[in-house]
Write an enzyme that holds these catalytic residues in place. Structure first.
Site, PDB file in Angstrom:
ATOM      1  N   HIS A  46      34.769  43.031  44.622  1.00 56.69           N
ATOM      2  CA  HIS A  46      34.523  41.988  43.618  1.00 56.69           C
ATOM      3  C   HIS A  46      34.525  42.522  42.185  1.00 56.69           C
ATOM      4  O   HIS A  46      34.360  41.750  41.230  1.00 56.69           O
ATOM      5  CB  HIS A  46      33.167  41.322  43.899  1.00 56.69           C
ATOM      6  CG  HIS A  46      33.285  39.900  44.364  1.00 56.69           C
ATOM      7  ND1 HIS A  46      34.110  39.518  45.394  1.00 56.69           N
ATOM      8  CD2 HIS A  46      32.707  38.756  43.922  1.00 56.69           C
ATOM      9  CE1 HIS A  46      34.015  38.207  45.572  1.00 56.69           C
ATOM     10  NE2 HIS A  46      33.181  37.719  44.680  1.00 56.69           N
ATOM     11  N   ARG A  79      40.207  36.912  44.750  1.00 52.28           N
ATOM     12  CA  ARG A  79      39.337  37.639  45.661  1.00 52.28           C
ATOM     13  C   ARG A  79      40.179  38.621  46.477  1.00 52.28           C
ATOM     14  O   ARG A  79      41.380  38.441  46.637  1.00 52.28           O
ATOM     15  CB  ARG A  79      38.592  36.664  46.581  1.00 52.28           C
ATOM     16  CG  ARG A  79      37.705  35.691  45.804  1.00 52.28           C
ATOM     17  CD  ARG A  79      37.261  34.519  46.648  1.00 52.28           C
ATOM     18  NE  ARG A  79      36.472  33.559  45.862  1.00 52.28           N
ATOM     19  CZ  ARG A  79      37.002  32.590  45.112  1.00 52.28           C
ATOM     20  NH1 ARG A  79      38.330  32.447  45.060  1.00 52.28           N
ATOM     21  NH2 ARG A  79      36.236  31.774  44.426  1.00 52.28           N
ATOM     22  N   TRP A  86      36.153  29.482  40.470  1.00 46.84           N
ATOM     23  CA  TRP A  86      34.752  29.277  40.852  1.00 46.84           C
ATOM     24  C   TRP A  86      34.428  27.788  40.786  1.00 46.84           C
ATOM     25  O   TRP A  86      34.956  27.053  39.939  1.00 46.84           O
ATOM     26  CB  TRP A  86      33.817  30.017  39.897  1.00 46.84           C
ATOM     27  CG  TRP A  86      33.707  31.481  40.159  1.00 46.84           C
ATOM     28  CD1 TRP A  86      33.111  32.088  41.222  1.00 46.84           C
ATOM     29  CD2 TRP A  86      34.197  32.548  39.323  1.00 46.84           C
ATOM     30  NE1 TRP A  86      33.197  33.451  41.110  1.00 46.84           N
ATOM     31  CE2 TRP A  86      33.854  33.764  39.959  1.00 46.84           C
ATOM     32  CE3 TRP A  86      34.876  32.592  38.106  1.00 46.84           C
ATOM     33  CZ2 TRP A  86      34.178  35.016  39.419  1.00 46.84           C
ATOM     34  CZ3 TRP A  86      35.203  33.829  37.565  1.00 46.84           C
ATOM     35  CH2 TRP A  86      34.859  35.016  38.212  1.00 46.84           C
ATOM     36  N   TYR A 119      27.343  36.489  36.722  1.00 43.71           N
ATOM     37  CA  TYR A 119      28.242  37.601  36.429  1.00 43.71           C
ATOM     38  C   TYR A 119      28.237  37.992  34.957  1.00 43.71           C
ATOM     39  O   TYR A 119      28.388  39.161  34.618  1.00 43.71           O
ATOM     40  CB  TYR A 119      29.675  37.247  36.846  1.00 43.71           C
ATOM     41  CG  TYR A 119      29.900  37.204  38.343  1.00 43.71           C
ATOM     42  CD1 TYR A 119      29.030  37.838  39.224  1.00 43.71           C
ATOM     43  CD2 TYR A 119      30.999  36.539  38.876  1.00 43.71           C
ATOM     44  CE1 TYR A 119      29.239  37.797  40.588  1.00 43.71           C
ATOM     45  CE2 TYR A 119      31.223  36.497  40.245  1.00 43.71           C
ATOM     46  CZ  TYR A 119      30.334  37.132  41.095  1.00 43.71           C
ATOM     47  OH  TYR A 119      30.549  37.095  42.445  1.00 43.71           O
ATOM     48  N   ARG A 132      36.948  40.951  39.550  1.00 47.64           N
ATOM     49  CA  ARG A 132      36.541  39.590  39.180  1.00 47.64           C
ATOM     50  C   ARG A 132      35.376  39.613  38.189  1.00 47.64           C
ATOM     51  O   ARG A 132      35.383  38.899  37.181  1.00 47.64           O
ATOM     52  CB  ARG A 132      36.137  38.801  40.430  1.00 47.64           C
ATOM     53  CG  ARG A 132      37.307  38.273  41.227  1.00 47.64           C
ATOM     54  CD  ARG A 132      36.890  37.730  42.583  1.00 47.64           C
ATOM     55  NE  ARG A 132      35.993  36.579  42.527  1.00 47.64           N
ATOM     56  CZ  ARG A 132      36.376  35.332  42.258  1.00 47.64           C
ATOM     57  NH1 ARG A 132      37.633  35.064  41.979  1.00 47.64           N
ATOM     58  NH2 ARG A 132      35.505  34.336  42.288  1.00 47.64           N
TER      59      ARG A 132
END
Length: 342
Positions: free
Chosen positions: A287, A170, A313, A322, A290
């Protein structure tokens, strides 16, 4: 009167009993048990809810189920997204629990209200926004644009994007990396010792390895900036307009890091989206690496468990959100129909 603070920001609360006041005071003393972002969100929700209660003659703490229902309905009426309303409800519950009070959320009225809010939002066309993915192809374009640049800012930004994509860390986790966290494998590739992440807070930390190319780009930045002999310095530090790195032990701010993604998109020649989610996610943001890395892993056939491990995660549904576009073409019915078309 009890004061709850975060980063110098104070919120004064009138509480109905000494016992509740003492529990809230203990809650404030132990605020380091929560991430700074969670604490900031709690303070923000408390301010908004307290102002609404004051303006409407309601009691903020403890809050009744009827008052909470009306507050959540008010948020919907003023255009708040259903995910934001869910966050408000959860944080109000968190405050009550830590004050030793029964959260109003336990009432079936609140459960029905949230279902109604979520259903109304979805039927009306609300969709959860998602960061625009920064994928492997984008990294290759950026590498071609910046790898030979004489500007330190470009070398730093390129190294940052390489590390962001390769590690799936992150933005806040990337910002905390120090020169002393860099190690080397036997073949010379870089190994990063990450002290902690949003979901992994353990004394042993986690280890992230970089590819040969990403290791080279980070090494290029470290050497060009003169950071090699500064173990306590932040790796991704500011660069002065005189083309000199400014060593610091404090991470760069989130807006400064977001600007790296904006500059990268421009350098890669990728136009912003014309259609956005409520004005958000037009271009790359914190983000994006990621999301892009997770999608690229899914395209290559890596399992959800492997993707979750790489991105630290803890919830499968987050990863599935995602990669849902990628996974949609791996469904059983798609396979069945493709078989029939042969």
């Amino acid at each position: 009167m009890t004061k709850i603070s975060a980063g110098g920001s104070l919120l004064s609360l009138s509480v109905p009993s000494r016992d509740i006041s003492e529990k809230l005071a203990a809650f404030v003393r132990d605020k380091d048990a929560f991430s700074p972002n969670t604490w900031r969100q709690l303070l923000s929700v408390m301010r908004i809810c307290w102002r609404w209660a004051e303006a409407n003659g309601r009691q903020f703490l403890p809050m009744s189920a009827d008052d909470l229902r009306d507050y959540l309905t008010h948020l919907q009426a003023t255009g708040r997204a259903s995910s934001t309303i869910n966050s408000h409800a959860a944080l109000i519950s968190m405050l009550h629990r830590n004050a030793g009070l029964v959260p109003p959320n336990v009432s079936p009225d609140i459960s029905r209200t949230m279902k109604k809010i979520n259903r109304t939002a979805v039927v009306a066309g609300e969709r959860t926004g998602q960061a625009v993915p920064f994928c492997r192809g984008d990294l290759k374009k950026l590498d071609q644009a910046w790898r030979a640049s004489p500007r330190l800012q470009h070398l730093r930004d390129l190294a940052f994007m390489h590390v962001a994509y390769s590690t799936l860390l992150r933005m806040s986790e990337l910002s905390r990396l120090r020169v002393g966290d860099i190690g080397r494998a036997a073949d010379g590739r870089i190994i990063l010792d990450v002290a902690w992440t949003k979901t992994i807070v353990q004394s042993c930390g986690i280890v992230k390895a970089l590819s040969a190319q990403s290791s080279q780009r980070l090494t290029d930045w470290i050497n060009a900036a003169g950071l090699a002999g500064e173990p306590d310095a932040i790796i991704f530090c500011p660069v002065h307009r005189s083309n000199q790195a400014r060593f610091t032990t404090d991470p760069m701010s989130a807006p400064c890091l977001e600007e790296i993604f904006i500059r990268a998109r421009g350098a890669a020649g990728v136009p912003d989206r014309k259609k956005t989610n409520k004005g958000r996610y037009a271009g790359w943001s914190g983000h994006s690496a990621r999301v892009g890395a997770a999608q690229d892993m899914a395209r290559k056939g890596y399992s959800v468990a492997q993707i979750m491990q790489e991105g630290t995660w803890t919830k499968t549904e987050t990863v599935m959100r995602y990669i849902r576009v990628v996974e949609a073409h791996k469904g059983a019915m798609v396979d069945l129909m493709e078989e029939d078309s042969d």
